[in-house]
Design a protein around this motif. Structure first.
Motif, PDB file in Angstrom:
ATOM      1  N   ASP A   1       1.038  -1.303  -0.102  1.00  0.00           N
ATOM      2  CA  ASP A   1      -0.099  -0.096  -0.126  1.00  0.00           C
ATOM      3  C   ASP A   1       0.845   1.349  -0.114  1.00  0.00           C
ATOM      4  O   ASP A   1       0.468   2.281   0.699  1.00  0.00           O
ATOM      5  CB  ASP A   1      -0.873   0.046   1.302  1.00  0.00           C
TER       6      ASP A   1
ATOM      7  N   ARG B   1      -3.024   4.639  -1.400  1.00  0.00           N
ATOM      8  CA  ARG B   1      -2.867   3.627  -0.303  1.00  0.00           C
ATOM      9  C   ARG B   1      -3.105   2.290  -0.597  1.00  0.00           C
ATOM     10  O   ARG B   1      -3.864   1.221  -0.162  1.00  0.00           O
ATOM     11  CB  ARG B   1      -3.960   4.038   1.031  1.00  0.00           C
ATOM     12  N   GLY B   2      -2.720   1.808  -2.033  1.00  0.00           N
ATOM     13  CA  GLY B   2      -2.721   0.620  -2.439  1.00  0.00           C
ATOM     14  C   GLY B   2      -3.936   0.212  -3.251  1.00  0.00           C
ATOM     15  O   GLY B   2      -3.887  -1.032  -3.751  1.00  0.00           O
ATOM     16  N   HIS B   3      -4.806   1.036  -3.114  1.00  0.00           N
ATOM     17  CA  HIS B   3      -6.246   0.875  -3.984  1.00  0.00           C
ATOM     18  C   HIS B   3      -6.047   0.525  -5.460  1.00  0.00           C
ATOM     19  O   HIS B   3      -6.849  -0.106  -6.120  1.00  0.00           O
ATOM     20  CB  HIS B   3      -7.246   1.730  -3.590  1.00  0.00           C
TER      21      HIS B   3
END
Length: 679
Positions: A413, A418-420
């Motif tokens: 992330d 945040r890694g999405h």
């Protein structure tokens, strides 16, 4: 006419900027050749060294091969070599392996770390000023943590897990930010507790980030303290040993990792060139970026190496913006001389702001001296600036690679989303959806071939009811469309909309949403109600039951179209493309085979991203045609979902896309090499 030789020494930000500018402005001058010499065959994105050192991205993410950057510039010659001297009288650049005569030379060899003579820094410290430095730090940290995990002595273990950054400028703070993000992964990999890690920033000054507004710097300071980073201020380092550092006040900090980012000076490689130097080994230039005292020799100095006082006792800062702008100034003056207009371009700085990231998700930024950002927005702005850099150097290839590394090929992330947006999520489970999606396309396209015939009797295909006989189903205002509308009002769906035949039918029938939506539209009629057929979307009579909005089929309801009537502007465009029935029929038949090809590609996982993107465009077109139903709007989000690499999971894209990238890349850019300029 004798060929004019321009030699650029150094492929940093300044050298690349200058070379790109001259290559563009002089591309029509066949008597000009530009030679770019660098000790490496690649350009390093120096502002992102901390990302490699901190384990966020792979080392290759910040390496941009010069062949990719200049392969389409036929007037640029690349040479991988180390410059050893410049003969100012004979106008020759000397290298380890050759000599290059010049009419104009641009020296942009950059800078190097300045340890200010502090004992032990060279022997026991780590600098962060090159690609090699970043890889060395990364490997050292991983090795040290691995050893610490097996170290039984508590004091030594604590020292091994103490990481110290000397210097609180942009490089130092960005480096500590990466360690904030990385320590959790290191702890997990080596079975440690994250609380065992100690992060420190040691600064000789009483404040940090001194190029920033004090409020912005204070925000960064609060953020780091929140992340348990210890700021040791007013504490110059006076000695470095392999297992500790000593501060001016006599105290020591036990550590096996000191990352020195406290200063920068001009590269020592240029010290023997015989040019006037100022403090920090920087070479003095005038307002045109010409080497002072050698203006008649056409020698220009740019980048971190140049010393030019914009204001008394204030030389150009050693930052990317100054490097690019000095490179541009020197290049503009050379172009002016080559073209014969001899217009002088004075260096005028235009620093639009400063940004610093503290890890992958948080940062601070000051733009135009009056806009102040922090947190998420500051990181977004930093990415925008980096993307603009690729636009400035005209490298769409590396712009795409940057986005892949920063947004999609990321672990733990560690990016602004945040890694999405990471593609490291498991896309294997999207394979059934991809195959089903392709199957829907195939079934609906095949029905347009069969028409009223029998599936198992090919001799009955292409006849009545298929898309290969009669008039076009497209709902444009040709004469035959009026007949189609009249037919639709009697119960036959002339334009591919939903139809319900007779009061005795309580079943699902597939309606084709104008040639390509291939959407299975379930429609039915209630036997007791004796409902007549639904009106055609192109303008048939009203149905006995009004169409109902819905995102899934409901028994007894007629589906509602997304747009009831095609907008006039869209109709005019379509009528221009298809001016008569013959042309419309050609497109109609072509669309059937195109849908089948699209269906097979999706099921096989071939060109999945392109096929899904094409679906989105087609569905949007069908919606504008007034022939697509809300119950089938799922076509769009499914297409977006399948664009996330689903073709590489049990699909042909796993082999085809990498092969295409290699083949097309070699055709367009040529073959990258470890050395350029060798025969």
């Amino acid at each position: 006419m004798a060929k004019k030789n321009i030699v650029v020494v150094g492929a940093g930000y300044a050298g690349v900027s200058a070379t790109k500018y001259m290559a563009k402005k002089l591309k029509k001058d066949n008597d000009v050749e530009i030679t770019l010499i660098d000790r490496h065959s690649y350009h390093t994105m120096m502002t992102e060294l901390h990302e490699v050192a901190g384990g966020r991205v792979e080392p290759t993410a910040i390496q941009y091969d010069l062949q990719h950057l200049f392969s389409r510039k036929k007037n640029v010659k690349l040479v991988t070599d180390t410059v050893t001297g410049i003969d100012k009288d004979k106008k020759i650049v000397q290298t380890k392996n050759g000599a290059y005569p010049f009419d104009y030379v641009v020296i942009g060899m950059g800078g190097e770390p300045n340890d200010f003579g502090t004992p032990g820094v060279k022997e026991h410290g780590f600098t962060l000023w090159s690609f090699e430095d970043s890889v060395r730090i990364r490997e050292h940290i991983e090795t040290t943590v691995a050893k610490a995990a097996l170290e039984p002595d508590a004091a030594k273990r604590k020292a091994m897990l103490t990481f110290v950054v000397c210097g609180s400028g942009f490089t130092g703070i960005e480096m500590i930010g990466e360690l904030i993000d990385w320590k959790d992964r290191l702890a997990q990999d080596y079975k440690l507790d994250p609380s065992e890690f100690t992060l420190k920033v040691v600064e000789a000054m009483p404040t940090i980030l001194n190029m920033l507004n004090r409020n912005d710097a204070a925000k960064a300071e609060r953020f780091m303290k929140k992340k348990n980073v210890e700021l040791v201020l007013n504490s110059p380092i006076v000695e470095v040993d392999h297992d500790h550092i000593k501060l001016k006040d006599g105290s020591t900090i036990p550590t096996y990792t000191l990352i020195w980012t406290a200063g920068v000076k001009g590269t020592s490689d240029a010290a023997d060139f015989g040019l006037e130097a100022a403090r920090g080994n920087r070479l003095v230039a005038n307002e045109f970026m010409q080497a002072k005292g050698y203006e008649d020799k056409n020698i220009y100095i740019i980048g971190d190496l140049v010393y030019y006082e914009e204001h008394p006792n204030t030389p150009t800062p050693q930052i990317v913006q100054a490097a690019e702008q000095t490179g541009h100034c020197a290049a503009a003056n050379i172009v002016s001389q080559v073209k014969g207009d001899n217009q002088k371009h004075t260096f005028k700085s235009n620093y639009q702001g400063f940004m610093v990231s503290v890890g992958s998700k948080w940062g601070v930024a000051e733009l135009f001296g009056k806009i102040h950002l922090s947190g998420f927005l500051a990181i977004v702005m930093k990415h925008i600036v980096n993307l603009k850099y690729f636009f400035d150097i005209r490298s769409g290839y590396y712009m795409f690679q940057y986005m892949m590394h920063e947004f999609f090929h990321i672990k733990d992330d560690r990016n602004v989303t945040r890694g999405h947006s990471s593609r490291y999520g498991n896309v294997l489970w999207s394979v059934p959806l991809r195959i089903f999606y392709g199957l829907v396309w195939f079934v609906e396209a095949f029905k347009k071939i069969v028409g009223n015939g029998e599936v198992l009797k090919p001799s009955t295909w292409f006849g009545e009811g298929s898309w290969f006989t009669g008039n076009s189903v497209f709902p444009w205002t040709w004469e035959y469309a009026k007949e189609a509308a009249a037919t639709a009002s009697s119960g036959a769906d002339a334009v591919g909309g939903a139809s319900a035949t007779g009061a005795s039918t309580v079943a699902s029938s597939v309606a084709d949403a104008v040639g390509g939506a291939s959407a299975t539209v379930a429609s039915s009629a209630d036997a007791a109600a004796g409902a007549s057929g639904a009106a055609a979307s192109g303008g048939g009579e009203a149905a006995a039951h009004a169409a109902h909005f819905g995102l899934s089929y409901a028994y007894g309801e007629d589906p509602m179209v997304v747009i009831e009537k095609s907008p006039d502007w869209f109709t005019r465009i379509m009528q221009t493309i298809m001016p008569n029935n013959d042309v419309a029929m050609f497109f109609q038949k072509f669309m059937v085979f195109f849908e089948i090809a699209l269906a097979l590609a999706l099921m096989a996982g071939l060109f999945t991203w392109l096929s899904s993107a094409t679906t989105i465009v087609l569905v949007a077109t069908f919606c504008m045609s007034g022939m697509f139903y809300w119950v089938n709007i799922w076509f769009i989000p499914v297409a977006f979902a399948l664009m996330n690499g689903s073709g590489r999971a049990i699909g042909l894209d796993r082999w085809v896309i990498p092969w295409l990238q290699r083949t097309l890349g070699k055709w367009w850019y040529g073959t990258p090499k470890s050395l350029y300029g060798q025969k």
